[in-house]
Design a protein around this motif. Structure first.
Motif, PDB file in Angstrom:
ATOM      1  N   LEU A 154       0.810  -1.124  -0.010  1.00  0.00           N
ATOM      2  CA  LEU A 154       0.098   0.057   0.056  1.00  0.00           C
ATOM      3  C   LEU A 154       0.722   1.237  -0.139  1.00  0.00           C
ATOM      4  O   LEU A 154       0.594   2.183  -0.878  1.00  0.00           O
ATOM      5  N   ASP A 155       1.841   1.265   0.857  1.00  0.00           N
ATOM      6  CA  ASP A 155       2.806   2.319   1.054  1.00  0.00           C
ATOM      7  C   ASP A 155       3.478   2.680  -0.497  1.00  0.00           C
ATOM      8  O   ASP A 155       3.672   3.988  -0.983  1.00  0.00           O
ATOM      9  N   ALA A 156       3.885   1.666  -1.125  1.00  0.00           N
ATOM     10  CA  ALA A 156       4.570   1.785  -2.417  1.00  0.00           C
ATOM     11  C   ALA A 156       3.622   2.224  -3.489  1.00  0.00           C
ATOM     12  O   ALA A 156       4.021   3.133  -4.243  1.00  0.00           O
ATOM     13  N   ASP A 157       2.423   1.797  -3.335  1.00  0.00           N
ATOM     14  CA  ASP A 157       1.346   2.226  -4.359  1.00  0.00           C
ATOM     15  C   ASP A 157       1.035   3.582  -4.212  1.00  0.00           C
ATOM     16  O   ASP A 157       1.084   4.666  -5.291  1.00  0.00           O
ATOM     17  N   ILE A 158       0.942   4.091  -2.926  1.00  0.00           N
ATOM     18  CA  ILE A 158       0.939   5.729  -2.724  1.00  0.00           C
ATOM     19  C   ILE A 158       2.126   6.322  -3.210  1.00  0.00           C
ATOM     20  O   ILE A 158       1.549   7.468  -3.758  1.00  0.00           O
ATOM     21  N   ALA A 159       3.197   5.779  -2.878  1.00  0.00           N
ATOM     22  CA  ALA A 159       4.356   6.778  -3.314  1.00  0.00           C
ATOM     23  C   ALA A 159       4.457   6.771  -4.791  1.00  0.00           C
ATOM     24  O   ALA A 159       4.563   7.980  -5.168  1.00  0.00           O
ATOM     25  N   PHE A 160       4.110   5.824  -5.687  1.00  0.00           N
ATOM     26  CA  PHE A 160       3.968   5.972  -6.845  1.00  0.00           C
ATOM     27  C   PHE A 160       2.976   7.332  -7.372  1.00  0.00           C
ATOM     28  O   PHE A 160       3.303   8.091  -8.184  1.00  0.00           O
ATOM     29  N   HIS A 161       1.722   7.113  -6.933  1.00  0.00           N
ATOM     30  CA  HIS A 161       0.774   8.000  -7.340  1.00  0.00           C
ATOM     31  C   HIS A 161       1.060   9.325  -6.792  1.00  0.00           C
ATOM     32  O   HIS A 161       0.935  10.517  -7.680  1.00  0.00           O
ATOM     33  N   ILE A 162       1.723   9.530  -5.759  1.00  0.00           N
ATOM     34  CA  ILE A 162       2.004  10.838  -5.106  1.00  0.00           C
ATOM     35  C   ILE A 162       3.131  11.468  -5.821  1.00  0.00           C
ATOM     36  O   ILE A 162       3.173  12.686  -6.090  1.00  0.00           O
ATOM     37  N   ALA A 163       4.163  10.539  -6.341  1.00  0.00           N
ATOM     38  CA  ALA A 163       5.177  11.202  -7.261  1.00  0.00           C
ATOM     39  C   ALA A 163       4.386  11.892  -8.531  1.00  0.00           C
ATOM     40  O   ALA A 163       5.094  12.621  -8.990  1.00  0.00           O
ATOM     41  N   ILE A 164       3.692  11.229  -8.986  1.00  0.00           N
ATOM     42  CA  ILE A 164       3.000  11.827 -10.137  1.00  0.00           C
ATOM     43  C   ILE A 164       2.441  13.109  -9.963  1.00  0.00           C
ATOM     44  O   ILE A 164       2.297  13.943 -10.784  1.00  0.00           O
ATOM     45  N   LEU A 165       1.613  13.228  -8.823  1.00  0.00           N
ATOM     46  CA  LEU A 165       1.102  14.411  -8.502  1.00  0.00           C
ATOM     47  C   LEU A 165       2.164  15.555  -8.389  1.00  0.00           C
ATOM     48  O   LEU A 165       1.972  16.805  -8.914  1.00  0.00           O
ATOM     49  N   ARG A 166       3.082  15.326  -7.858  1.00  0.00           N
ATOM     50  CA  ARG A 166       4.205  16.218  -7.395  1.00  0.00           C
ATOM     51  C   ARG A 166       5.003  16.646  -8.719  1.00  0.00           C
ATOM     52  O   ARG A 166       5.524  17.489  -8.935  1.00  0.00           O
ATOM     53  N   ALA A 167       5.129  15.445  -9.838  1.00  0.00           N
ATOM     54  CA  ALA A 167       5.949  15.839 -11.023  1.00  0.00           C
ATOM     55  C   ALA A 167       5.073  16.586 -12.299  1.00  0.00           C
ATOM     56  O   ALA A 167       6.032  16.946 -13.061  1.00  0.00           O
ATOM     57  N   CYS A 168       3.711  16.664 -11.946  1.00  0.00           N
ATOM     58  CA  CYS A 168       3.194  17.094 -12.961  1.00  0.00           C
ATOM     59  C   CYS A 168       3.274  18.714 -13.264  1.00  0.00           C
ATOM     60  O   CYS A 168       2.830  19.196 -14.044  1.00  0.00           O
ATOM     61  N   GLY A 169       4.093  19.465 -12.432  1.00  0.00           N
ATOM     62  CA  GLY A 169       4.400  20.657 -12.566  1.00  0.00           C
ATOM     63  C   GLY A 169       3.409  21.829 -12.107  1.00  0.00           C
ATOM     64  O   GLY A 169       3.623  22.893 -12.243  1.00  0.00           O
ATOM     65  N   ASN A 170       2.345  21.389 -11.752  1.00  0.00           N
ATOM     66  CA  ASN A 170       1.061  22.263 -11.164  1.00  0.00           C
ATOM     67  C   ASN A 170       1.036  22.103  -9.720  1.00  0.00           C
ATOM     68  O   ASN A 170       0.510  21.079  -9.144  1.00  0.00           O
ATOM     69  N   PRO A 171       1.415  23.135  -8.999  1.00  0.00           N
ATOM     70  CA  PRO A 171       1.190  22.985  -7.606  1.00  0.00           C
ATOM     71  C   PRO A 171      -0.191  22.650  -6.870  1.00  0.00           C
ATOM     72  O   PRO A 171      -0.243  22.023  -5.797  1.00  0.00           O
ATOM     73  N   PHE A 172      -1.056  22.962  -7.599  1.00  0.00           N
ATOM     74  CA  PHE A 172      -2.464  22.676  -7.198  1.00  0.00           C
ATOM     75  C   PHE A 172      -2.721  21.089  -6.982  1.00  0.00           C
ATOM     76  O   PHE A 172      -3.437  20.802  -6.043  1.00  0.00           O
ATOM     77  N   PHE A 173      -2.472  20.341  -8.132  1.00  0.00           N
ATOM     78  CA  PHE A 173      -2.422  19.170  -7.911  1.00  0.00           C
ATOM     79  C   PHE A 173      -1.598  18.315  -6.872  1.00  0.00           C
ATOM     80  O   PHE A 173      -2.253  17.330  -6.172  1.00  0.00           O
ATOM     81  N   ALA A 174      -0.694  18.933  -6.245  1.00  0.00           N
ATOM     82  CA  ALA A 174       0.182  18.511  -5.359  1.00  0.00           C
ATOM     83  C   ALA A 174      -0.798  18.550  -3.761  1.00  0.00           C
ATOM     84  O   ALA A 174      -0.484  17.800  -3.017  1.00  0.00           O
ATOM     85  N   GLN A 175      -1.823  19.345  -3.948  1.00  0.00           N
ATOM     86  CA  GLN A 175      -2.533  19.663  -2.699  1.00  0.00           C
ATOM     87  C   GLN A 175      -3.618  18.472  -2.550  1.00  0.00           C
ATOM     88  O   GLN A 175      -4.106  18.220  -1.545  1.00  0.00           O
ATOM     89  N   PHE A 176      -3.651  17.528  -3.615  1.00  0.00           N
ATOM     90  CA  PHE A 176      -4.359  16.293  -3.487  1.00  0.00           C
ATOM     91  C   PHE A 176      -3.737  15.283  -3.105  1.00  0.00           C
ATOM     92  O   PHE A 176      -4.317  13.882  -2.662  1.00  0.00           O
ATOM     93  N   GLU A 177      -2.327  15.309  -2.438  1.00  0.00           N
ATOM     94  CA  GLU A 177      -1.726  14.240  -2.059  1.00  0.00           C
ATOM     95  C   GLU A 177      -2.671  13.454  -0.903  1.00  0.00           C
ATOM     96  O   GLU A 177      -2.665  12.330  -0.933  1.00  0.00           O
ATOM     97  N   GLU A 178      -2.891  14.105   0.225  1.00  0.00           N
ATOM     98  CA  GLU A 178      -3.538  13.502   1.297  1.00  0.00           C
ATOM     99  C   GLU A 178      -4.782  12.843   0.770  1.00  0.00           C
ATOM    100  O   GLU A 178      -5.124  11.609   1.355  1.00  0.00           O
ATOM    101  N   LEU A 179      -5.501  13.468   0.012  1.00  0.00           N
ATOM    102  CA  LEU A 179      -7.053  12.996  -0.458  1.00  0.00           C
ATOM    103  C   LEU A 179      -6.633  11.660  -1.419  1.00  0.00           C
ATOM    104  O   LEU A 179      -7.267  10.674  -1.077  1.00  0.00           O
ATOM    105  N   VAL A 180      -5.622  11.608  -2.206  1.00  0.00           N
ATOM    106  CA  VAL A 180      -5.290  10.475  -2.899  1.00  0.00           C
ATOM    107  C   VAL A 180      -4.783   9.326  -2.055  1.00  0.00           C
ATOM    108  O   VAL A 180      -5.283   8.097  -2.406  1.00  0.00           O
ATOM    109  N   GLY A 181      -4.011   9.839  -1.093  1.00  0.00           N
ATOM    110  CA  GLY A 181      -3.396   8.678  -0.242  1.00  0.00           C
ATOM    111  C   GLY A 181      -4.735   8.054   0.532  1.00  0.00           C
ATOM    112  O   GLY A 181      -4.563   6.671   0.523  1.00  0.00           O
ATOM    113  N   THR A 182      -5.470   8.677   1.052  1.00  0.00           N
ATOM    114  CA  THR A 182      -6.545   8.229   1.623  1.00  0.00           C
ATOM    115  C   THR A 182      -7.481   7.480   1.021  1.00  0.00           C
ATOM    116  O   THR A 182      -8.218   6.460   1.148  1.00  0.00           O
ATOM    117  N   ALA A 183      -7.611   7.959  -0.395  1.00  0.00           N
ATOM    118  CA  ALA A 183      -8.626   7.168  -1.341  1.00  0.00           C
ATOM    119  C   ALA A 183      -8.018   5.932  -1.721  1.00  0.00           C
ATOM    120  O   ALA A 183      -8.569   4.830  -1.785  1.00  0.00           O
TER     121      ALA A 183
END
Length: 252
Positions: A154-183
């Motif tokens: 689970l932690d590995a899966d979350i790390a993958f998805h969060i890395a994409i949010l951080r890498a997309c170059g849009n700071p607003f998307f990074a704000q979804f980190e906690e929500l995506v992790g919980t989802a």
């Protein structure tokens, strides 16, 4: 002078009494312990948890700011409906994980993921730096390690998805980190019921390779397919639940 309030209750809150009370009461609200019940007054909370009125007042203010409570004239403090909660708040998301699982909650999470993550994958394919791509690759490497039993799946899966949010170059998307992790945590709890299903490595690898190749269309499509797979399971579970309800009505 004898302490008039229960010291055990106060000790259970930890060193920071305000945040301790916030956590205990917030969790109780979100997990439904006050459903159909009158919410205690500040004086009652003070006695129940062995804290001062100022601590209670501050915790109630914080819960109100999160949308969980509201104070109304002649009604006192009441619990707000779920629609009023700040679902992007990290505390609220954390408490939601302890709530009784429901398909509507998972559907809501998955629908939001569908609106966010495929676009994030597209943007990552266009704009991710070499460092950003390396973090996504590292997340996938962790997923491979988890498949071998060398990391937490689970932690590995979350790390993958969060890395994409951080890498997309849009700071607003990074704000979804906690929500995506919980989802994702909610989703795994659900999909594990279906023959112990885990994240598909080939599907995640396809997302990684599309991002590395700069193919934004494929990156978005592959990410969408990952989340749509969960939606298929949700629809299947809903259909089975509806069929069970019909059988209950016919044979009850």
């Amino acid at each position: 002078m004898i302490d008039p309030v229960p010291s055990q209750a106060r000790t259970a809150l930890g060193r920071n009494l305000t945040h301790g009370l916030l956590d205990v009461v917030g969790r109780a609200i979100v997990t439904g312990q006050y459903d159909g019940k009158r919410f205690p007054t500040e004086a009652e909370l003070t006695v129940q948890h062995g804290v001062s009125r100022s601590v209670t007042r501050e915790a109630v203010k914080m819960l109100t700011a999160k949308g969980l409570l509201s104070a109304r004239p002649r009604q006192g403090t009441i619990v707000q409906p779920t629609s009023a909660w700040n679902l992007f708040d990290t505390d609220v998301l954390r408490w939601l994980l302890e709530r009784k699982f429901t398909l509507p909650l998972l559907r809501s999470f998955s629908e939001l993921r569908l609106a966010v993550e495929p676009v994030a994958a597209q943007l990552a394919a266009r704009y991710a730096t070499s460092a950003g791509k390396a973090r996504i690759a590292a997340g996938f490497a962790r997923m491979e390690a988890a498949e071998r039993g060398d990391d937490d799946a689970l932690d590995a899966d979350i790390a993958f998805h969060i890395a994409i949010l951080r890498a997309c170059g849009n700071p607003f998307f990074a704000q979804f980190e906690e929500l995506v992790g919980t989802a994702l945590r909610t989703s795994i709890r659900f999909t594990n019921r279906f023959k112990g299903r885990s994240a598909s490595l080939p599907a995640h690898k396809a997302v990684l390779e599309a991002i590395e190749a700069g193919d934004d269309t494929l990156a978005g499509a592959m990410m969408r397919s990952i989340i749509e797979e969960v939606m298929v399971l949700i629809r299947q579970a809903e259909s089975e639940g509806a069929a069970a309800d019909r059988d209950g009505l016919l044979h009850g």
